[in-house]
Design an enzyme around this catalytic site. Sequence first.
Site, PDB file in Angstrom:
ATOM      1  N   ALA A 101       0.773  -1.181   0.191  1.00 47.97           N
ATOM      2  CA  ALA A 101       0.077   0.005   0.061  1.00 47.97           C
ATOM      3  C   ALA A 101       0.957   1.385  -0.092  1.00 47.97           C
ATOM      4  CB  ALA A 101      -0.953   0.080   1.084  1.00 47.97           C
TER       5      ALA A 101
ATOM      6  N   GLN B 232       4.212 -13.492  -1.601  1.00 48.22           N
ATOM      7  CA  GLN B 232       5.045 -12.165  -1.045  1.00 48.22           C
ATOM      8  C   GLN B 232       5.730 -12.607   0.023  1.00 48.22           C
ATOM      9  OE1 GLN B 232       2.038 -12.152  -2.031  1.00 48.22           O
ATOM     10  NE2 GLN B 232       1.188 -10.160  -2.991  1.00 48.22           N
TER      11      GLN B 232
ATOM     12  N   ASP C 274      -3.828  -2.443   3.780  1.00 46.41           N
ATOM     13  CA  ASP C 274      -4.311  -1.894   2.710  1.00 46.41           C
ATOM     14  C   ASP C 274      -5.211  -0.823   2.865  1.00 46.41           C
ATOM     15  OD1 ASP C 274      -3.131  -4.539   1.703  1.00 46.41           O
ATOM     16  OD2 ASP C 274      -2.628  -3.341   0.340  1.00 46.41           O
TER      17      ASP C 274
ATOM     18  N   ASN D  61      -6.535  -6.331   4.160  1.00 42.51           N
ATOM     19  CA  ASN D  61      -4.879  -6.726   3.933  1.00 42.51           C
ATOM     20  C   ASN D  61      -5.122  -8.018   3.330  1.00 42.51           C
ATOM     21  OD1 ASN D  61      -2.218  -6.024   4.401  1.00 42.51           O
ATOM     22  ND2 ASN D  61      -2.178  -8.072   5.661  1.00 42.51           N
ATOM     23  N   LYS D  62      -3.777  -8.474   2.746  1.00 44.00           N
ATOM     24  CA  LYS D  62      -3.624  -9.609   1.994  1.00 44.00           C
ATOM     25  C   LYS D  62      -4.329 -10.696   2.406  1.00 44.00           C
ATOM     26  CE  LYS D  62      -1.492  -9.903  -0.977  1.00 44.00           C
ATOM     27  NZ  LYS D  62      -2.385  -9.438  -2.298  1.00 44.00           N
TER      28      LYS D  62
END
Length: 344
Positions: free
Chosen positions: A48, A194, A235, A245-246
């Site tokens: 982000a 990631q 994010d 978030n992810k």
Amino acid sequence: MTLKTIEWKDNSVVMIDQTKLPNILEYATYTDFNQVADAIRTLVIRGAPAIGVSGAFGLALASLQSDAANKDELISYMENAKKILFETRPTAVNLGWGLNKIMEVANNGNTVDEIRKNVIDYAKKMADNDVKINMAMGKNGSELFDNDDTIMTHCNAGALATVGYGTALGVIRATKDSGKNVKVIATETRPIQQGSRLTAFELKHDGIDVSLIPDTAVGYSMANGLVDKIIVGADRILRTGHVYNKIGTYQVATMANQHKIPFYVAAPLSTFDMKSNPEDVIIEQRKGSEVTGIGDKKTAPDGIDVINPAFDMTPPELIDGIITEKGIAKAPFEESIKKLFQAN
Ligand code: MRU
């Protein structure tokens, strides 16, 4: 030296190409805002805060690319560039934040040359501030962690997701720098890894003790006493404390709650969206090939239907604290988040 993810150099934007990590540490150089938009879309740069600064640098490039004869023409060229950059990824709120800040600066200028200079200066300042904010956040958050803690993290909220230092990994860096010995467990973070490609790479690069687990070992690790605390990035955070978030963060938080393990989120104030409600937030859906293969290797049958959301929402009741550069918000979040903004 922690990694510098993105910078402005000689009227161009230079960024680490994260699609090549962990195998190759290579920098991409762009002079066209459309290239920056592509880089955000294809995850050359991601995270982000990093995409917030990318948007700002993208608009700075647009100001140089335009052959506008006056302020109005330049603003209209930049508005078009802003739209293209904004549409690259919908969930992280930092992108819109960075773009709006630059347009504000542009609108306050008078001449084409003055606007160009001001937006470049401001975008560079945003990049510098990002690192300073992360360090302040790190210092605030480090108080929550103890000597010999093993800390789980999901996705990459590190130097590579910001300009440098990181949010969640910034807190881990600051905890270590305060003299406490900590270890990290990084989840792999399928589908595009990631955790293994980026978090494991950057922590190893900086000499921080890290073990990698498959996402499927989150429950095992908690149930077997391998995890003392958890920290992730975000994010988008709503005024109510709902955290986007992810994908997989919600699973980690739910499992943490089951095992009474503290679950923390670290994010700058630029990640907060004080206006939207959960039903307004768009969750980015990514292409199926991220799930039907790993890298170039196909791991699913042809023609299979795929559901591939990039983010999920963790409700406030699963969160023990939200660490920001202005302090730590705790339940009831609506009140504590408001106070952070009043202190700003
Ligand atoms: O799809 P990505 O890699 O951009 O997702 C990134 C995350 O979800 C991060 O955890 C988040 O942006 C916080 S980064 C400091």
